[in-house]
Scaffold this motif. Structure first.
Motif, PDB file in Angstrom:
ATOM      1  N   SER A  75     -29.074   1.597  14.994  1.00 11.86           N
ATOM      2  CA  SER A  75     -30.127   0.649  15.334  1.00 11.86           C
ATOM      3  C   SER A  75     -29.779  -0.058  16.631  1.00 11.86           C
ATOM      4  N   LEU A  76     -30.773  -0.742  17.204  1.00  9.49           N
ATOM      5  CA  LEU A  76     -30.542  -1.474  18.444  1.00  9.49           C
ATOM      6  C   LEU A  76     -29.594  -2.651  18.212  1.00  9.49           C
ATOM      7  N   SER A  77     -29.731  -3.301  17.065  1.00  7.71           N
ATOM      8  CA  SER A  77     -28.854  -4.435  16.790  1.00  7.71           C
ATOM      9  C   SER A  77     -27.399  -3.985  16.657  1.00  7.71           C
ATOM     10  N   GLU A  78     -27.171  -2.834  16.026  1.00 13.11           N
ATOM     11  CA  GLU A  78     -25.812  -2.299  15.926  1.00 13.11           C
ATOM     12  C   GLU A  78     -25.260  -1.971  17.306  1.00 13.11           C
ATOM     13  N   ARG A  79     -26.117  -1.402  18.148  1.00 13.04           N
ATOM     14  CA  ARG A  79     -25.662  -1.033  19.495  1.00 13.04           C
ATOM     15  C   ARG A  79     -25.340  -2.278  20.320  1.00 13.04           C
ATOM     16  N   ALA A  80     -26.168  -3.311  20.177  1.00 12.58           N
ATOM     17  CA  ALA A  80     -25.900  -4.563  20.892  1.00 12.58           C
ATOM     18  C   ALA A  80     -24.591  -5.190  20.419  1.00 12.58           C
ATOM     19  N   ASN A  81     -24.371  -5.183  19.100  1.00  8.56           N
ATOM     20  CA  ASN A  81     -23.132  -5.744  18.547  1.00  8.56           C
ATOM     21  C   ASN A  81     -21.926  -4.874  18.875  1.00  8.56           C
ATOM     22  N   GLY A  82     -22.188  -3.610  19.187  1.00  3.45           N
ATOM     23  CA  GLY A  82     -21.095  -2.718  19.551  1.00  3.45           C
ATOM     24  C   GLY A  82     -20.503  -3.017  20.916  1.00  3.45           C
ATOM     25  N   ILE A 110     -28.110   1.433  31.627  1.00  2.00           N
ATOM     26  CA  ILE A 110     -28.964   1.662  32.796  1.00  2.00           C
ATOM     27  C   ILE A 110     -30.435   1.439  32.472  1.00  2.00           C
ATOM     28  N   ASP A 111     -30.875   1.736  31.235  1.00  2.00           N
ATOM     29  CA  ASP A 111     -32.289   1.543  30.925  1.00  2.00           C
ATOM     30  C   ASP A 111     -32.649   0.061  30.818  1.00  2.00           C
ATOM     31  N   VAL A 112     -31.685  -0.782  30.483  1.00  2.00           N
ATOM     32  CA  VAL A 112     -31.945  -2.224  30.441  1.00  2.00           C
ATOM     33  C   VAL A 112     -32.138  -2.756  31.853  1.00  2.00           C
ATOM     34  N   ARG A 113     -31.262  -2.362  32.773  1.00  2.00           N
ATOM     35  CA  ARG A 113     -31.410  -2.861  34.149  1.00  2.00           C
ATOM     36  C   ARG A 113     -32.537  -2.151  34.898  1.00  2.00           C
ATOM     37  N   SER A 114     -33.085  -1.070  34.324  1.00  2.00           N
ATOM     38  CA  SER A 114     -34.215  -0.374  34.944  1.00  2.00           C
ATOM     39  C   SER A 114     -35.549  -0.887  34.415  1.00  2.00           C
ATOM     40  N   PHE A 115     -35.732  -0.853  33.087  1.00  2.00           N
ATOM     41  CA  PHE A 115     -37.019  -1.166  32.477  1.00  2.00           C
ATOM     42  C   PHE A 115     -37.076  -2.546  31.834  1.00  2.00           C
ATOM     43  N   GLY A 116     -35.918  -3.174  31.663  1.00  2.00           N
ATOM     44  CA  GLY A 116     -35.890  -4.445  30.963  1.00  2.00           C
ATOM     45  C   GLY A 116     -35.759  -4.238  29.458  1.00  2.00           C
ATOM     46  N   GLN A 117     -35.570  -5.336  28.730  1.00  2.00           N
ATOM     47  CA  GLN A 117     -35.387  -5.248  27.278  1.00  2.00           C
ATOM     48  C   GLN A 117     -35.410  -6.653  26.689  1.00  2.00           C
ATOM     49  N   VAL A 118     -35.848  -6.745  25.448  1.00  8.34           N
ATOM     50  CA  VAL A 118     -35.777  -7.998  24.702  1.00  8.34           C
ATOM     51  C   VAL A 118     -34.684  -7.865  23.641  1.00  8.34           C
ATOM     52  N   PHE A 119     -33.736  -8.775  23.643  1.00  7.54           N
ATOM     53  CA  PHE A 119     -32.664  -8.806  22.647  1.00  7.54           C
ATOM     54  C   PHE A 119     -32.964  -9.962  21.693  1.00  7.54           C
ATOM     55  N   ALA A 120     -33.585  -9.633  20.576  1.00  7.87           N
ATOM     56  CA  ALA A 120     -33.920 -10.630  19.565  1.00  7.87           C
ATOM     57  C   ALA A 120     -33.764  -9.973  18.205  1.00  7.87           C
ATOM     58  N   PHE A 121     -32.667 -10.273  17.525  1.00  8.38           N
ATOM     59  CA  PHE A 121     -32.345  -9.603  16.276  1.00  8.38           C
ATOM     60  C   PHE A 121     -32.173 -10.618  15.151  1.00  8.38           C
ATOM     61  N   LYS A 122     -32.418 -10.164  13.940  1.00  7.65           N
ATOM     62  CA  LYS A 122     -32.304 -11.007  12.761  1.00  7.65           C
ATOM     63  C   LYS A 122     -30.874 -11.521  12.613  1.00  7.65           C
ATOM     64  N   GLY A 123     -30.769 -12.822  12.324  1.00  7.87           N
ATOM     65  CA  GLY A 123     -29.459 -13.425  12.137  1.00  7.87           C
ATOM     66  C   GLY A 123     -28.868 -14.016  13.403  1.00  7.87           C
ATOM     67  N   VAL A 128     -32.763 -12.987  24.144  1.00  7.80           N
ATOM     68  CA  VAL A 128     -32.620 -12.778  25.586  1.00  7.80           C
ATOM     69  C   VAL A 128     -33.670 -11.782  26.038  1.00  7.80           C
ATOM     70  N   GLY A 129     -34.389 -12.125  27.096  1.00  7.71           N
ATOM     71  CA  GLY A 129     -35.378 -11.218  27.671  1.00  7.71           C
ATOM     72  C   GLY A 129     -34.987 -10.825  29.084  1.00  7.71           C
ATOM     73  N   VAL A 130     -35.093  -9.531  29.378  1.00  7.41           N
ATOM     74  CA  VAL A 130     -34.763  -9.011  30.708  1.00  7.41           C
ATOM     75  C   VAL A 130     -35.997  -8.314  31.280  1.00  7.41           C
ATOM     76  N   ARG A 131     -36.402  -8.681  32.482  1.00  6.87           N
ATOM     77  CA  ARG A 131     -37.484  -7.985  33.188  1.00  6.87           C
ATOM     78  C   ARG A 131     -36.877  -6.955  34.123  1.00  6.87           C
ATOM     79  N   GLY A 132     -37.305  -5.716  33.966  1.00  5.92           N
ATOM     80  CA  GLY A 132     -36.745  -4.646  34.777  1.00  5.92           C
ATOM     81  C   GLY A 132     -37.557  -4.374  36.029  1.00  5.92           C
TER      82      GLY A 132
END
Length: 286
Positions: A75-82, A110-123, A128-132
């Motif tokens: 999951s994305l949350s696991e990857r972020a915590n990784g 690279i996809d975060v710094r290219s397209f952006g991403q929202v990091f908002a996970f349960k708990g 954090v929001g990133v505009r790419g």
């Protein structure tokens, strides 16, 4: 790596032959089309293919498809915590620095710094929001498309104990006989400065667009049915050029040569209007 120094615009022309480029789940998975009958491919679908190509090139991707994960995270949350550095900063609930969290994520994927991403996970109390800097339009076909439907059956039962084929063995498959689609996009320098997107990253995006359908074959898109025909790549001479992106995109003119329905890329004539101060790099992929 140096941050992107000049704005970039691009137009890519792709062909679809007997394939479903992007099924619409709200319409029985038929090829997407607008109310005027023109075919569409969503920007999300295009970004997914770009991410897959970047991943094939050995780049670290945050939003990975479940069937293409290379790091073991589910999951994305696991990857972020990784990412230990990101986890430590986002876990600091009272003093978490959102800008620092964004910088860590952009450096890592690279996809975060290219397209952006929202990091908002349960708990987690911190989001954090990133505009790419890389923006991509949905692709639209040059002419209205004809969706072809085919009824399919299976020759075996899905479950044991049935003497005859069950009713659920029937199905439908949809495709576009032929369609020429246009993808438009740009890369913004001001946002690139915030995410750390570099000139080297822009070359990776260009290569991903050039090889967009490598390793992308499926039952809906057989090998060779989706093809990149031509890529126009404008690299301006400044961060904020005098020529607008809309004008650059409009400079590509596509004219149908045949009187009936087009059957191939050769049934079109493509010209590019001259724009003072900028010349496109033309990458012919056929």
């Amino acid at each position: 790596m140096s941050t992107l120094t000049t704005k970039i615009d691009f137009v890519e022309i792709i062909s679809v032959t007997n394939a479903n480029p992007n099924g619409d789940p709200l319409n029985g998975n038929r090829p997407r089309e607008n109310y005027d009958g023109y075919g569409e491919i969503s920007d999300v679908c295009i970004k997914r293919k770009i991410r897959n190509r970047l991943q094939d090139m050995g780049q670290k991707i945050f939003v990975q498809s479940d069937d293409r994960t290379t790091d073991g995270f589910k999951s994305l949350s696991e990857r972020a915590n990784g990412c230990a550095e990101l986890k430590a900063e986002m876990g600091n609930k009272k003093k978490a620095d959102r800008d620092k969290c964004a910088a860590i994520a952009c450096k890592e994927w690279i996809d975060v710094r290219s397209f952006g991403q929202v990091f908002a996970f349960k708990g987690q109390e911190v989001s954090v929001g990133v505009r790419g800097p890389v923006s991509i339009h949905q692709a639209v076909s040059v002419d209205p498309i004809d969706s072809i439907s085919m009824q399919i059956t299976k020759s075996v039962n899905s479950e044991a104990g049935k003497e005859s084929k069950a009713s659920d063995t029937m199905g439908m498959k949809h495709r576009v006989g032929f369609g020429l689609y246009v993808i438009k996009g740009s890369i913004n320098c001001q946002l690139a400065e915030k995410t750390g997107f570099s000139d080297e990253d822009s070359e990776l995006i260009k290569e991903a667009l050039r090889t967009l359908f490598e390793n992308d074959a499926s039952a809906a898109r057989p090998e060779g049915s989706m093809e990149v025909c031509r890529l126009y790549w404008w690299k301006h001479d400044s961060k904020t050029p005098a020529v607008s992106t809309a004008r650059v995109h409009r400079s590509v003119k596509i004219e149908k040569l045949c009187s009936g329905s087009p059957k191939s890329f050769e049934d079109y004539k493509i010209t590019v209007d001259q724009i003072d101060g900028v010349e496109p790099e033309v990458i012919d992929c056929m």
